[in-house]
Structure formats: C-alpha cells, structure tokens
Motif scaffolding. Sequence first.
Motif, PDB file in Angstrom:
ATOM      1  N   MET A 177       0.828  -1.202   0.000  1.00  7.01           N
ATOM      2  CA  MET A 177       0.000   0.000   0.000  1.00  7.01           C
ATOM      3  C   MET A 177       0.869   1.261   0.000  1.00  7.01           C
ATOM      4  O   MET A 177       0.599   2.223  -0.734  1.00  7.01           O
ATOM      5  N   LEU A 178       1.936   1.265   0.815  1.00  6.60           N
ATOM      6  CA  LEU A 178       2.818   2.436   0.840  1.00  6.60           C
ATOM      7  C   LEU A 178       3.567   2.590  -0.474  1.00  6.60           C
ATOM      8  O   LEU A 178       3.832   3.721  -0.915  1.00  6.60           O
ATOM      9  N   ASP A 179       3.913   1.492  -1.118  1.00  3.86           N
ATOM     10  CA  ASP A 179       4.500   1.596  -2.459  1.00  3.86           C
ATOM     11  C   ASP A 179       3.514   2.259  -3.420  1.00  3.86           C
ATOM     12  O   ASP A 179       3.901   3.108  -4.242  1.00  3.86           O
ATOM     13  N   PHE A 180       2.252   1.871  -3.329  1.00  2.91           N
ATOM     14  CA  PHE A 180       1.205   2.455  -4.174  1.00  2.91           C
ATOM     15  C   PHE A 180       1.058   3.944  -3.896  1.00  2.91           C
ATOM     16  O   PHE A 180       0.971   4.766  -4.816  1.00  2.91           O
ATOM     17  N   VAL A 181       1.047   4.315  -2.615  1.00  4.63           N
ATOM     18  CA  VAL A 181       0.945   5.731  -2.229  1.00  4.63           C
ATOM     19  C   VAL A 181       2.084   6.536  -2.843  1.00  4.63           C
ATOM     20  O   VAL A 181       1.873   7.623  -3.414  1.00  4.63           O
ATOM     21  N   ALA A 225       5.856   0.877   9.689  1.00  4.05           N
ATOM     22  CA  ALA A 225       6.410   1.045   8.345  1.00  4.05           C
ATOM     23  C   ALA A 225       6.776   2.494   8.051  1.00  4.05           C
ATOM     24  O   ALA A 225       7.656   2.755   7.224  1.00  4.05           O
ATOM     25  N   MET A 226       6.115   3.447   8.712  1.00  2.72           N
ATOM     26  CA  MET A 226       6.391   4.862   8.483  1.00  2.72           C
ATOM     27  C   MET A 226       7.492   5.401   9.388  1.00  2.72           C
ATOM     28  O   MET A 226       7.920   6.547   9.234  1.00  2.72           O
ATOM     29  N   ALA A 227       7.939   4.598  10.319  1.00  2.00           N
ATOM     30  CA  ALA A 227       8.854   5.096  11.350  1.00  2.00           C
ATOM     31  C   ALA A 227      10.168   5.621  10.792  1.00  2.00           C
ATOM     32  O   ALA A 227      10.714   6.609  11.310  1.00  2.00           O
ATOM     33  N   GLY A 240       5.318   7.064   3.437  1.00  2.00           N
ATOM     34  CA  GLY A 240       4.253   7.384   4.380  1.00  2.00           C
ATOM     35  C   GLY A 240       3.082   8.066   3.716  1.00  2.00           C
ATOM     36  O   GLY A 240       3.191   8.593   2.607  1.00  2.00           O
ATOM     37  N   VAL A 241       1.956   8.040   4.392  1.00  2.00           N
ATOM     38  CA  VAL A 241       0.778   8.762   3.925  1.00  2.00           C
ATOM     39  C   VAL A 241       0.845  10.188   4.447  1.00  2.00           C
ATOM     40  O   VAL A 241       1.407  10.450   5.516  1.00  2.00           O
ATOM     41  N   ASP A 242       0.269  11.111   3.695  1.00  2.00           N
ATOM     42  CA  ASP A 242       0.299  12.520   4.093  1.00  2.00           C
ATOM     43  C   ASP A 242      -0.836  12.878   5.035  1.00  2.00           C
ATOM     44  O   ASP A 242      -0.706  13.796   5.846  1.00  2.00           O
TER      45      ASP A 242
END
Length: 520
Positions: free
Chosen positions: A277-281, A310-312, A317-319
């Motif tokens: 999902m983060l790759d997609f973002v 995963a965002m650490a 990361g998502v905005d």
Amino acid sequence: MKSTALLAAVAAGTAGLAARDLLQRQHSLKRNFPIVANARYLLERIGPELRQYIVTSNDEERPFSRDQRAWVYASSKKENNYVGFGTDNDVERVEGYPVLKHRTFSSVAPATSAHAGEDTPLPCAKVLGAARGRRHAFRPQSVVNISSMSFGSLSGNAVHALNEGARLAGAMHCTGEGSLSPYHRQGGDLIFQIGTAYFGCRDEQGRFDLDKLASVVASAPVRAIEIKLSQGAKPGLGGMLPAAKISAEIAETRGIPQGEDCASPSRHTEFDDVDSMLDFVERVAEVTGLPVGIKSAVGDSTFWEELAAAMADGTRGVDFITIDGGEGGTGAAPLVFSDAVALPFRLAFTRVYGIFARAGLTDRVVWVGSGKLGLPENALVAFALGVDMVHVAREPMLALGCIQAQKCHTDHCPTGVATQNPWLSRGLDPTLKAHRVDNYLRTLRRDLLKVSEACGVWHPGLLTVDDVELLLGNRKATPLGEVYDYEPGWGHLGEEDAAAIIEIMSQAAPTSEDEEVPTT
C-alpha cells in the motif's frame, strides 16, 4: 351535487381497494382487515416524518435531532440560529456529555456580533504534504471540508451545489469513489478519492490505470488524493450498482459499461498489505505531485500498528489519515453494518492516534475526522483529541434541503438530494443551495472559532484534551484525556505548527472597528 359525486368516488375507490385485498393472498392482515391494514401501512410508511415533527422531543430523534437539524437549516439560510430559555439537553442525567471549559482571562476574545467570524479565514494548522516533501504541498484554507459523496449516490444538482458551495466558502470537496463528474467542476477545490473499483482511473478490465489518474486530476483543481480503504457506513463491504441505475452520464464518469451491473470489491486489488500500500501511495504521489492519504473506519488495530511501524524510518508514508466513525453513513448499507461494524469516531480516532503518538509520528500526519462532526460541539471535541480538519457530509446534505426522510437507499429522496430520478432532482436548485452550503460552512467555522477564543486559544487546532470534560450526569466530570488514556502532550500541535497558525490567526483577527455593532 359535487360533494355527492366526490363521496361516491371515494366510496367506490375504497370498495375496490377492499375487494382487491380480500382476494389477494400475500398479506394476511390486508386479507382479513383491508381498510384498517392499508391505514396501518400508510402510517408506518410516513412514520419517520411523524416522529420527526410530531412525536419526538427536540433532542431525541436520530441520527440528527430536531435541534441539530434546525441549527443547520437556520445556519444555511443565515437566519437566527440562537436558542432561548437555556438548553433542553438532559445534562443532569446523560453520560458522556461534553463541556468545553472557557477561560476567565485571555488575550484572545471572541467578537460579539452574530455573524462576526464568518469571513475570518480558518485554515488548517498543518501544511498538507510538507512532511513528505510533496511537490504540491499546501495549507488547506478551511478546517471544515465536504466529505466524500459520489455522483450516482447523489444527484447531479446536489453535487453541483456542494462544489459551488465549497468554492464560495473556500473549502475543499471530496469527489467520493464515483470519480470526478461534470458536476464537480464548479470551481471548488477537490480531493479525488480512489475506491476499490478505481472509478475514473481504471482500464477496460477494471484495473487501476495510473496514467488515467494523472489525466483526470490534471483536468480539474484537484489538491489531494484520498485512497478509500473503508467507510463508516459499511466498513469491509463492497457495493453493487445495478444496471438500471447506470445512466450514460454515470457510465462515462466512472468509466464503466452501461447496461451491466457494476460491483465495487470490498478490498483493493492493487495492494494487499501495508508494504505494498505504501509503495502504491508513493507511486501516485510521485506521478501527480499531490499529497496522498487514506480514509478508513477502524476495527482491528493490527493494520494501524503495522502502518506506524512502516512509516517510522520516514522513507515512505501517507500525508493524511481520515478516520471515519462507525456512526457515519451517507452510503446505503445493511442494517448490521450501520449499527454494529466499526468503532464510533471518538474511540476509533483515539485508538489510532495513540498508536502513532507512541511512535512519535503524529506531527508527520494531517489528521482528518469524519462521522457526524458537522456539529460544533462534536467537531470541537475532535479538535481537542488531535484532529487537524473535519470532513462533513450529512450536515451539508441538510443544508441542501435533506429532511432526514431516510430514503437514500430507495432512489426516492423527496428533496432531490440522494436520487437519480430527474423529476425529483429538478426540485433542487443548485445555485440557491450552493449559497446555503456556503452559509453553513461559514457558520460552522465561525462557531469553532468563537468557542476556541472563549477557551483562550486562537484556533480550534490549539484546543487540547485539557479543555474538555465529559459529564457523568451531575455527579462527576472526567477530563477528556483521562477518558481516552491520553498521555501528556498528546493532541497538542508541534511547536512550529502552533507558532505558524497563531501568527496567521492573529493577523487575520478583526479589529474592534471591524466588528458589527450588535442590535438589541
């Protein structure tokens, strides 16, 4: 003579109805008591309207009470939305009733005139996309924006009015997963929502098409992209758009064939875990340059724990994260999903916020709340818990003229809001209703600003859990942070964001010469 003929016609019609019901076999009540049964079914059909206007008290009807609807209606028409003779809420007995604590002394004071603050800008305290360095990062100019409601669920006239109202109020308008229709192109800034069926950005096989997404967002004032994982009305459940409801206009807007049922899957096919999902973002953000976030209801916490982990390291990361409460619900849904799936907003938000707070990540995310937050007291509690913006849906529908008939799922909305019936939707004048949406959004922002100032802060984003207590009848009041297990500092803006928004608001504050003189 005329009265005799009328009575005869009524008698003949009644006799015909009775004869039909005596002979039918589907309804035993009608077969046994044809006249009484029809009267009973008529009363049952108009029951919601009877309860709203005759039976229930001002604060009893759900999902929105008479008082709440009256406040939205009056605000949207710029009528007097004050009340007299004190509150009629049952504050002596209700558990969980929020009370905001005003300050006796402060350098910040609310203006006194009824409409003061409606033209005062109330931007987001954070810059959307700044933490990830997006090319088109920006500061949203309104902390109140219109949530996702698709063309197809709402009529074209309703979507037109919402977008024009957003433009007038300087707010943003989320397209919903039904893609970007001609009715979204009235000049209002947009958030393009990507749903599980990838409407508007899919190929002929229904697969996600990044080039189509880039093309559609470049064709309109799209400021951000929201990936919908789930929604409060029916989390974890897909949808079916029957062929009969797919007009040529809807088919073109969504990129689907006309004359065939169209299913929205319950989950995305482009990714199947947090990592993908983060790759997609990041792919979407790189191609479009726009801030990209997710919208979700909250159930199992594993996903949120994995996302924070995963965002650490800061590489992906998502905005923004839009948390949709289970009490939300513009979408039609099975009763069990509306009633019993997904946590209500306050529990949902605090659970996710706590995971990110423990990881030290809350300042990297713009937090958006959704789920009956278009009422001032609900929104203010959300801001105190750490929300940066609220997205509102049913309340703008009320501003459009919705009477809470609860017929959204039948295509028979009597006010032309949630229907594709041309005869019903023609009753909604988009130009007039756009101004009512504008008035509502401005009034809500005004009330958020006035209460924040009464609590001694410049902006609702500066409210904290220390500014709110929840009542247990008249026996006890518990600080908000204690109720939701907040640790010291949670729900607070970072120092840089706080300093920036204080400077913005102090410069925008009207002087005493600007204030209207109140009339008595």
